[in-house]
Every structure is written in C-alpha cells, then in structure tokens.
Design an enzyme around this catalytic site. Structure first.
Site, PDB file in Angstrom:
ATOM      1  N   LYS A 149       0.835  -1.215   0.000  1.00  0.00           N
ATOM      2  CA  LYS A 149       0.000   0.000   0.000  1.00  0.00           C
ATOM      3  C   LYS A 149       0.868   1.262   0.000  1.00  0.00           C
ATOM      4  O   LYS A 149       0.670   2.158  -0.819  1.00  0.00           O
ATOM      5  CB  LYS A 149      -0.939  -0.024   1.224  1.00  0.00           C
ATOM      6  N   ARG A 230      10.120  -0.059   9.173  1.00  0.00           N
ATOM      7  CA  ARG A 230      10.326  -0.654  10.484  1.00  0.00           C
ATOM      8  C   ARG A 230      11.790  -0.652  10.862  1.00  0.00           C
ATOM      9  O   ARG A 230      12.656  -0.838   9.986  1.00  0.00           O
ATOM     10  CB  ARG A 230       9.845  -2.118  10.492  1.00  0.00           C
ATOM     11  N   GLU A 259      13.420   1.776  19.985  1.00  0.00           N
ATOM     12  CA  GLU A 259      12.780   3.099  20.065  1.00  0.00           C
ATOM     13  C   GLU A 259      12.353   3.341  21.508  1.00  0.00           C
ATOM     14  O   GLU A 259      11.811   2.422  22.125  1.00  0.00           O
ATOM     15  CB  GLU A 259      11.573   3.162  19.124  1.00  0.00           C
ATOM     16  N   HIS A 279       9.909   8.373  14.539  1.00  0.00           N
ATOM     17  CA  HIS A 279       8.769   7.525  14.147  1.00  0.00           C
ATOM     18  C   HIS A 279       7.519   8.388  13.888  1.00  0.00           C
ATOM     19  O   HIS A 279       6.488   8.249  14.543  1.00  0.00           O
ATOM     20  CB  HIS A 279       8.474   6.476  15.234  1.00  0.00           C
TER      21      HIS A 279
HETATM   22  N1  LIG Z   1       6.865   4.927   9.975  1.00  0.00           N
HETATM   23  C1  LIG Z   1       5.596   4.788  10.257  1.00  0.00           C
HETATM   24  O1  LIG Z   1       5.060   5.476  11.099  1.00  0.00           O
HETATM   25  C2  LIG Z   1       4.780   3.778   9.507  1.00  0.00           C
HETATM   26  C3  LIG Z   1       3.450   4.055   9.217  1.00  0.00           C
HETATM   27  C4  LIG Z   1       2.691   3.100   8.549  1.00  0.00           C
HETATM   28  C5  LIG Z   1       3.259   1.889   8.192  1.00  0.00           C
HETATM   29  N2  LIG Z   1       4.551   1.638   8.518  1.00  0.00           N
HETATM   30  C6  LIG Z   1       5.187   0.377   8.115  1.00  0.00           C
HETATM   31  O2  LIG Z   1       5.380   0.367   6.708  1.00  0.00           O
HETATM   32  C7  LIG Z   1       5.467  -0.973   6.253  1.00  0.00           C
HETATM   33  C8  LIG Z   1       4.661  -1.148   4.981  1.00  0.00           C
HETATM   34  O3  LIG Z   1       3.292  -0.931   5.224  1.00  0.00           O
HETATM   35  P1  LIG Z   1       2.179  -1.193   4.095  1.00  0.00           P
HETATM   36  O4  LIG Z   1       0.909  -0.687   4.657  1.00  0.00           O
HETATM   37  O5  LIG Z   1       2.645  -0.724   2.788  1.00  0.00           O
HETATM   38  O6  LIG Z   1       2.160  -2.776   4.112  1.00  0.00           O
HETATM   39  P2  LIG Z   1       1.661  -3.741   2.950  1.00  0.00           P
HETATM   40  O7  LIG Z   1       1.390  -5.036   3.594  1.00  0.00           O
HETATM   41  O8  LIG Z   1       0.600  -3.095   2.140  1.00  0.00           O
HETATM   42  O9  LIG Z   1       2.957  -3.897   2.029  1.00  0.00           O
HETATM   43  C9  LIG Z   1       4.099  -4.589   2.424  1.00  0.00           C
HETATM   44  C10 LIG Z   1       4.753  -5.157   1.174  1.00  0.00           C
HETATM   45  O10 LIG Z   1       5.968  -5.771   1.568  1.00  0.00           O
HETATM   46  C11 LIG Z   1       6.137  -6.909   0.745  1.00  0.00           C
HETATM   47  N3  LIG Z   1       7.097  -7.809   1.341  1.00  0.00           N
HETATM   48  C12 LIG Z   1       6.922  -8.684   2.357  1.00  0.00           C
HETATM   49  N4  LIG Z   1       8.063  -9.358   2.593  1.00  0.00           N
HETATM   50  C13 LIG Z   1       8.970  -8.890   1.690  1.00  0.00           C
HETATM   51  C14 LIG Z   1      10.330  -9.199   1.446  1.00  0.00           C
HETATM   52  N5  LIG Z   1      10.982 -10.134   2.133  1.00  0.00           N
HETATM   53  N6  LIG Z   1      10.962  -8.512   0.475  1.00  0.00           N
HETATM   54  C15 LIG Z   1      10.321  -7.566  -0.254  1.00  0.00           C
HETATM   55  N7  LIG Z   1       9.018  -7.249  -0.083  1.00  0.00           N
HETATM   56  C16 LIG Z   1       8.358  -7.910   0.900  1.00  0.00           C
HETATM   57  C17 LIG Z   1       4.744  -7.475   0.639  1.00  0.00           C
HETATM   58  O11 LIG Z   1       4.626  -8.330  -0.477  1.00  0.00           O
HETATM   59  C18 LIG Z   1       3.900  -6.228   0.499  1.00  0.00           C
HETATM   60  O12 LIG Z   1       3.671  -5.905  -0.862  1.00  0.00           O
HETATM   61  C19 LIG Z   1       4.999  -1.815   7.428  1.00  0.00           C
HETATM   62  O13 LIG Z   1       6.113  -2.341   8.094  1.00  0.00           O
HETATM   63  C20 LIG Z   1       4.320  -0.832   8.339  1.00  0.00           C
HETATM   64  O14 LIG Z   1       4.334  -1.248   9.671  1.00  0.00           O
HETATM   65  C21 LIG Z   1       5.334   2.557   9.138  1.00  0.00           C
HETATM   66  O1  LIG Z   2       2.743   0.721  11.972  1.00  0.00           O
HETATM   67  C1  LIG Z   2       2.302   1.864  12.010  1.00  0.00           C
HETATM   68  O2  LIG Z   2       1.111   2.155  11.857  1.00  0.00           O
HETATM   69  C2  LIG Z   2       3.263   2.973  12.194  1.00  0.00           C
HETATM   70  O3  LIG Z   2       4.498   2.517  12.599  1.00  0.00           O
HETATM   71  C3  LIG Z   2       2.757   4.092  13.066  1.00  0.00           C
HETATM   72  O4  LIG Z   2       3.063   3.919  14.408  1.00  0.00           O
HETATM   73  P1  LIG Z   2       2.456   4.946  15.486  1.00  0.00           P
HETATM   74  O5  LIG Z   2       0.991   4.722  15.525  1.00  0.00           O
HETATM   75  O6  LIG Z   2       3.095   4.616  16.788  1.00  0.00           O
HETATM   76  O7  LIG Z   2       2.773   6.316  15.019  1.00  0.00           O
END
Ligand SMILES: NC(=O)c1ccc[n+]([C@@H]2O[C@H](COP(=O)([O-])OP(=O)(O)OC[C@H]3O[C@@H](n4cnc5c(N)ncnc54)[C@H](O)[C@@H]3O)[C@@H](O)[C@H]2O)c1
Ligand SMILES: O=C(O)[C@H](O)COP(=O)(O)O
Length: 527
Positions: A149, A230, A259, A279
């Site tokens: 996504k 992550r 963290e 974060h």
């Molecule tokens: N920094 C933040 O605050 C924040 C906010 C939202 C999400 N996130 C993190 O972002 C990441 C992605 O979220 P998303 O909603 O796009 O998830 P998602 O599930 O939509 O997409 C993850 C993608 O990673 C791929 N994937 C899985 N294992 C893999 C591998 N070994 N090599 C390559 N690709 C691989 C999957 O096929 C999938 O297409 C998650 O870890 C989520 O926790 C962080």
């Molecule tokens: O996985 C998530 O949704 C993000 O890492 C966001 O984390 P937070 O809600 O602590 O900002």
C-alpha cells in the site's frame, strides 16, 4: 459497562466512539509492570507503537477481548499469545498509508536538498549557500523495497515527479508492478542500480537486517536510502559508518531497532547526510483521526458482540464473507456442539461436509465455527473464533473438510461427523427459508427438529410401545417433553428418537432409559 484502557496517545475521535459503550481510561507512558498490574480490570486495550503488549501483559489480561492497534504494525503485540488466549487483535491497515508514504517522500526531498541542516544553519545565524548544493530526483532511479500500500503510493508520486521506478517485492505480480509503472528486479540489482532506495516492508525473520554491511557496500556512492517502514531492516551501525565515510550519499530514518533511539547511537553523529525523525510516519492529523476511528469502531463492535473488520488473527473470517455466512456459522456451531456431545469426549476427528449450494462457500469460517461448537462443552467461554483452530490442533483433533454440491435434500446443508470416546456419530443440519435451524439427520437417520437447550437422543429398535415407555419414564422424573421425532430407515429396524425437553434431565434417568427393552443407546445434549 466494559472498560477500555488507551495506553498510547490517540485522537479524541477514537475516544469519543469508545465512550459510547465503555468506560475509557487514558493512561499513556505506563511502565510495563504498571500495565501488567492494571490490565486485569480491562475488556479492551487500545495502543499505538509505544506500548509493548508482551505475553505477560496478555496473560495478566484475563478479561481482555480485543487489542486494537491504531496503526498498521502489530509487531509490538505478541499476537500468538493473544490468539492462544482468544483475544482478537485488530489494526487499521490503511488509515495511515498516505501519511507514511508522504513522510518517505519528504525524507527523500529533505535528503536531496539538506533541508533540516540548512534550516538549522539559518536559524543559528548563518547564510551559507555553498554548503547545501543538493541533487535533483528528476530522472533518477527510485528502488522500492516492498510494493504494497505505502510502496505503491510512493511509486505513483515519484513517477509523477519524473523518477524511474524499480522494485523488489517477491510477493507482487509482474502485472501489478507494471500497473504502477515499476520494473520488478532482484534485490541485488535494485541495490546496485538505484539512486534512492526506500523500504516499505514489514519486519519479519526474512527482512530483518535485509540491508546489512554487504548490501550497503554494493550501493552507488551517490545513492541515498530511506527507511520509514520498520526498525531492524537496516544494520544501523554499518549504515552510520557508510554515511560517515561517504561510501553512500545519505540516509533518512524514521524507525529504529530500539525506540526511542539510544542516546549513544552512532546514527546521531551522521551530519547533514543523515536525517532522523522520531517515528513520525503516521503522525498527521488526518491519519491519526483515520486510525483512531477505524480501531475504536472495531473495539466498540467487538464489545457489542459484533465482528471486527480488520482482525489480524481470525483466519478466514473477513467481513464480507462473514455477513453472508452468519446464519451458517450459527448452524455450524450448533451442529459442532451437538456432534461433539454425541461422540463423547476425546474427539479424534471432525469431518465437515458442505452440501448443496453451501459447497460453493468458503469452508474456513464454517470449520472454525464447527470447532468452536465442538469445544464449547469442554472450554466454555475460553474458546472463540480466534483460538478454536489452535485449541483443536492442540487436542490432536484431525479436521477433514469435504464438499458435495450434489446432495440436494435441502438447498444447502451441513453434515458433521465426529469420532470420539463414544464412537462415530453424525449430525446434519440445514437452514429453512425463514432462517430457522433444523437438525435434519442424526446418525444417518432422517429427522426434522429445531435444536433447543435440552435434548435427548436414543438409538433403539423400532417396535410398539417403546415411545410410550420413554414418555412415561420422563414423566415420572417430572421432565416435560416439548417435541419428539422418530427417524427410521425401515419399519421395525433400527431407529433414532430425538426428544426436545423443557427441563434438564435429572441424575440417574439415563441409566433407567437404557434399561428399557429395545433401547440400544441414549445420549443427552445440552446446548
Ligand atoms: N513509519 C511509520 O510510522 C509507519 C506508518 C505506517 C506503516 N509503517 C510500516 O510500513 C510498512 C509497509 O506498510 P504497508 O501498509 O505498505 O504494508 P503492505 O502489507 O501493504 O505492504 C508490504 C509489502 O511488503 C512486501 N514484502 C513482504 N516481505 C517482503 C520481502 N521479504 N521482500 C520484499 N518485499 C516484501 C509485501 O509483499 C507487500 O507488498 C509496514 O512495516 C508498516 O508497519 C510505518
Ligand atoms: O505501523 C504503524 O502504523 C506505524 O508505525 C505508526 O506507528 P504509530 O501509531 O506509533 O505512530
């Protein structure tokens, strides 16, 4: 009134939804020991990434029905322990997608134009234009690791800004990548070709330390890397060194192995080529409302006995399927409960046959419901849709699923066969046009009875007087019969009797029934 603990800061919109059905206590920043000591009084827990919901927290939460993660990642929750305890874990899979993608893009632009350091230098009184000669992203190659996504949204925006896109995601089809305008490549190729690398993958065993010292050494010296996914995906010490020594052009990190980031982390001395944020990926007003509302609604629903739409630990129970299947789940649960009692304890195997039109439905939820019913007499409220599968596996129950669209006694029916300490027994049930449940067959004898709380089943010889004798016997124990059905295949052959009773059977009556001439077996079933 149920009680909900909110242990990380979430938007008011979520608190307002929860307050409609529960007492809400907001206690953020709790040390683990305090969380463990107060969690027993709560029915639900709402968190973000700040609270570590460990096995100890879950085991202490004897009343917990749901843990709601206002965000995506549930890696701070011991989901296996929650599942084991029958606690639903929900998240908001899409509520912060845009926020996280935009943060990754902001990091890419900031890295290219040294925005944080240039800002800091002006605020400290300098006017140094030479120190901040940046790079353009136009026509540069962006390597996306993870094209889910968030990765897809980053890709779409980057494409519009004139970037070339390559991606590594072994779980995404070429068609999907093409749709986004991305060329799928191997990880090694991506690392060597990309001018910018951005990670959008979960942290798993497979992805931990994916970008290690060896991978960093293969990057172009002009390349920059961004991680807003992550912590633990990049070797932080190796990254700090690579940036410091100018072996890569820069890095921007929003997430860290630990963290808050340790005070003595080498990342803190990265200079203008290393940007760190605490974060903040999901920290926009819009995303915080989205995730808080999404998760609060699910907590409210589960506390009201309704299903959750984004449960991460209920296999096969997705909202659309669930709405359609709800009456069949009730049927499966009732039949599971019944056949389990007929088969006695120690059920070794359960065969679930979806018949007629039901054969075209998803069998998973129906199987889970049947298992829940089967285990209810033993586990009572400890078994639910979350843990029924695990509980069944742990008891060594072999599960066999079958489909037979050719069975047409009813439009759709469900046939369960259980083998237990009292041998092999079968029960078939169907839904009538008005949605009422009917037991249509017991031990392969046709009957037609609605399931009710107290029931008596007999196997007997079809002969004159036997029904009267059972009736008088029940009367002598002051048990009122609500309805009675006899099922037989041939006259004066073997038969079954199903009696629906207004009262529970008193102690000792089964022994008396078994003494009646012609009765081969008798079982009570309590729903
Ligand atoms: N920094 C933040 O605050 C924040 C906010 C939202 C999400 N996130 C993190 O972002 C990441 C992605 O979220 P998303 O909603 O796009 O998830 P998602 O599930 O939509 O997409 C993850 C993608 O990673 C791929 N994937 C899985 N294992 C893999 C591998 N070994 N090599 C390559 N690709 C691989 C999957 O096929 C999938 O297409 C998650 O870890 C989520 O926790 C962080
Ligand atoms: O996985 C998530 O949704 C993000 O890492 C966001 O984390 P937070 O809600 O602590 O900002």
């Amino acid at each position: 009134m149920p009680k909900v603990l909110v242990s990380d800061s979430v938007d008011r919109a979520g608190i307002e939804i929860l307050s409609q059905v529960a007492q809400v206590d907001e206690k953020t920043g709790l040390p683990l020991s305090d969380l463990i000591s107060i969690i027993p009084e709560y029915d639900a827990l709402m968190i973000r990434s700040g609270t570590q919901v460990t096995k100890e927290v879950i085991e202490a939460g004897a009343q917990l029905k749901i843990i709601g993660r206002a965000g995506v990642g549930v890696d701070n929750v011991d989901v296996a322990a929650a599942t084991r305890q029958g606690i639903v874990v929900v998240n908001s899979p899409e509520g912060n997608t845009i926020a996280a993608a935009e943060h990754a893009l902001a990091m890419m632009m900031s890295l290219s134009r040294y925005v944080p350091d240039a800002n800091h230098s002006v605020k400290s009184g300098d006017w140094n234009r030479k120190a901040f000669i940046g790079a353009e992203i136009y026509k540069k190659t962006l390597g996306l690791i993870g094209l889910g996504k968030i990765g897809s949204h980053v890709a779409n925006v980057a494409k519009a800004m004139g970037m070339k896109l390559i991606a590594y995601d072994p779980y995404i089809s070429n068609e999907r990548a093409e749709q986004i305008g991305c060329r799928l490549v191997e990880l090694d190729v991506l690392i060597q070709e990309a001018d910018y690398i951005t990670l959008h993958i979960p942290r798993t065993e497979e992805t931990a330390n994916l970008i290690n010292a060896e991978a960093l050494a293969k990057m172009k010296p002009t390349a920059r890397i961004i991680n807003c996914a992550r912590g633990g995906l990049i070797d932080e010490a190796a990254l700090a060194e690579a940036v410091k020594e100018g072996r890569i052009a820069g890095a921007a990190l929003d997430v860290f192995g630990n963290e808050p980031l340790e005070e003595d982390s080498p990342l803190r001395d990265g200079g203008k080529n290393l940007i760190l944020t605490p974060h903040l990926g999901a920290s926009t007003a819009e995303a915080q409302v989205n995730v808080a509302v999404d998760v609060a609604e699910q907590i409210r629903d589960v506390l009201l006995g309704l299903p959750a739409r984004s449960a991460v630990n209920i296999p096969g129970l997705y909202p659309d399927a669930l709405a359609k299947l709800r009456p069949y789940l009730e049927l499966a649960e009732t039949l599971g409960n019944m056949v389990g009692q007929l088969a006695g304890g120690r059920v070794e195997s359960l065969t679930i046959s979806l018949q007629g039109d039901l054969a075209n439905q998803d069998s998973k939820p129906i199987t889970i419901a049947a298992l829940k019913g089967l285990l209810t007499p033993a586990l009572r409220e400890r078994v639910n849709y979350v843990n029924a599968n695990i509980e069944a596996k742990e008891r060594g129950i072999r599960i066999i699923e079958m489909r037979d669209a050719s069975v047409r006694d009813y439009t759709d029916s469900l046939h369960l066969e259980a083998k237990g300490s009292r041998g092999q027994h079968t029960v078939t049930g169907a839904l009538l046009g008005d949605g009422e449940l009917r037991i249509t067959n017991v031990d392969e004898f046709p009957v037609n009875v609605p399931p009710i709380q107290h029931m008596l089943f007999t196997r007997h010889r079809d002969m004159p007087g036997i029904i009267g004798r059972i009736g008088s016997l029940l009367g002598s124990f002051n048990v009122n019969i609500a309805s009675m059905q006899v099922g037989r295949k041939i006259v004066r052959g073997d038969a079954v009797m199903v009696l629906s009773l207004d009262d529970p059977l008193p102690e000792g009556i089964l022994e008396e029934i078994l003494k009646v001439s012609g009765i081969r077996d008798a079982y009570t079933v309590t729903m």
